[in-house]
Design an enzyme around this catalytic site. Structure first.
Site, PDB file in Angstrom:
ATOM      1  N   PHE A 147       1.588   4.970   0.899  1.00  0.00           N
ATOM      2  CA  PHE A 147       0.599   5.860   1.619  1.00  0.00           C
ATOM      3  C   PHE A 147       1.462   7.756   1.321  1.00  0.00           C
ATOM      4  CE2 PHE A 147       0.184   2.159   3.807  1.00  0.00           C
ATOM      5  CZ  PHE A 147      -0.850   2.447   4.536  1.00  0.00           C
ATOM      6  N   THR A 203       1.377  -1.281   0.023  1.00  0.00           N
ATOM      7  CA  THR A 203       0.166   0.163  -0.084  1.00  0.00           C
ATOM      8  C   THR A 203       1.011   0.834   0.196  1.00  0.00           C
ATOM      9  OG1 THR A 203      -2.092  -0.558   1.076  1.00  0.00           O
ATOM     10  CG2 THR A 203      -2.051   1.371   0.908  1.00  0.00           C
TER      11      THR A 203
END
Length: 429
Positions: free
Chosen positions: A307, A305
């Site tokens: 960010f 992921t």
């Protein structure tokens, strides 16, 4: 000629009687710049039967005499005021001297080492970039992957949990937090559209990025076995990333979405749900007292992921380290301009790392055509683009200058260092 002094609130009159028959006229002189504006000189003269010793025989002579008298009265008035001012100043000086002497008797001298120290450049400098004193907002509760990303981006920071993505944006805008760390895309689930919309709605700047390897676990209360589970809850992205693995485990369960992964673990523990499992991190299991029924249940071990780190002010771009720049643009004529925009980067050998389109909320539909042929409805889009170049790079500046010619709206979301830390896929334990 007779002169009579009248108080300042009245006028001063001068009268001369020459002979027995008088025909009078008045000539008034108001003293210029006089502190007593009501002093007036009035002269009265006669035109018949002059006596010896008279001041003058004509009207001009009377006017001249009156002017001389007026100047004398003004001079005397100024001298009087000057004397009064000198006396007042002397009296005030005496009072101030007495007051200072009285105060000096009651004051104590403070040692030099007890005096306040002047500010230094260290007091005015921004907080360290490593985050030791930063307050960092993230979405979720303790144990969320966003908390781990905040800790990776800013080690030893003060992490502030927020229940919604927009609350994290507002926390930074309202100075409750110094930074926000929010997810924007996942290698399996794709983009997190909500945060792309919020990037456009708010005026925060992207100042960095961090990539976090995701390792999902199936969590349940102590003593609960997989056979007893008939429901699994987690964040929608986590459910999508574990879809195939849940089927392989033979779990015929209902899947329900909640706000975040750690929140799902907290919900199971707080309500003591023995028929429900949560998909969350191993840290969430430790925090909320749950058992790990299965570890590494994501469908792809290369689950990462991305960010972004948000701040109120942008950082100064550099060229000595790899930088990435994020922009968003739109055009009144729809997607026909997209090729020209992409060409502006291709001609300058600037690599694009992401292209994302989102509906134009202010004008979602564009009508094309006429009543005779027909009217077609086209969706309007905003385009988000990430490219590998710093805004300090001349190539990026020229590319954006060309893009601005083709677009009706262009905004730089941030120019920031790329995350170049080593990464290895998560593995089942």
């Amino acid at each position: 000629m007779h002169c009579v002094h009248i108080p300042p609130s009245s006028s001063i009159g001068f009268k001369s009687s020459i002979g027995s028959t008088t025909t009078s006229f008045n000539v008034s002189h108001r003293l210029p710049y006089s502190p007593q504006p009501n002093i007036i000189i009035k002269c009265v003269s006669t035109t018949n039967n002059f006596t010896s010793g008279g001041v003058g025989k004509s009207r001009a002579d009377w006017q001249s005499s009156c002017a001389i008298l007026a100047s004398k009265v003004e001079s005397e008035s100024q001298n009087t005021n000057k004397n009064k001012t000198t006396e007042t100043t002397t009296e005030q000086t005496k009072q101030i001297t007495l007051l200072n002497q009285k105060q000096s008797n009651s004051l104590e001298i403070m040692p030099i080492n007890k005096l306040p120290k002047p500010l230094t450049i260290a007091d005015l400098s921004p907080a360290p970039t490593h985050g030791s004193t930063l307050r960092v907002a993230y979405q979720g509760v303790p144990g969320a992957y966003s908390e781990a990303a905040a800790g990776k981006a800013y080690p030893n920071c003060d992490a502030i949990p927020c229940d919604q993505f927009e609350v994290a944006f507002q926390a930074v805008e309202l100075w409750i937090a110094d930074r926000a760390v929010l997810p924007v895309e996942n290698s399996l689930g794709g983009s997190i559209h909500r945060n792309y919309d919020l990037l456009l709605r708010h005026r925060l700047h992207i100042v960095g990025e961090v990539q976090l390897a995701v390792n999902h676990c199936l969590l349940a209360l102590p003593g609960v076995r997989k056979e007893f589970i008939n429901r699994v809850i987690s964040h929608p992205q986590a459910l999508a990333q574990c879809e195939l693995t849940l089927t392989k485990l033979g779990l015929n369960v209902t899947r329900e979405a909640v706000d975040d992964t750690a929140g799902a673990a907290e919900f199971v523990a707080a309500n003591e749900l023995r028929d429900t499992a949560a998909i969350a991190s191993a840290r969430a299991a430790e925090l909320y007292g749950l058992n790990i029924l299965a570890n590494g249940i994501q469908d792809d071990s290369s689950n990462v992921t991305r960010f972004v780190m948000l701040a109120r002010e942008p950082i100064i771009p550099r060229t000595d380290i790899p930088f990435k720049t994020s922009i968003v643009f739109a055009h009144e004529q729809g997607t026909s301009v997209l090729f020209k925009v992409l060409s502006a980067f291709a001609f300058r050998n600037i690599s694009l790392t992401k292209i994302e389109s989102r509906p134009h909320r202010n004008r979602p539909i564009r009508l094309v055509g006429d009543e005779n042929v027909g009217i077609a409805k086209h969706f309007e889009y905003l385009f988000y683009v990430d490219f590998e170049a710093s805004m300090a790079d001349v190539r990026a500046q020229n590319a954006l200058a060309e893009v601005q010619e083709f677009t009706s709206f262009l905004r730089v979301l941030g120019s920031y260092p790329m995350d170049m830390t080593p990464w290895s896929p998560s593995k089942e334990q």
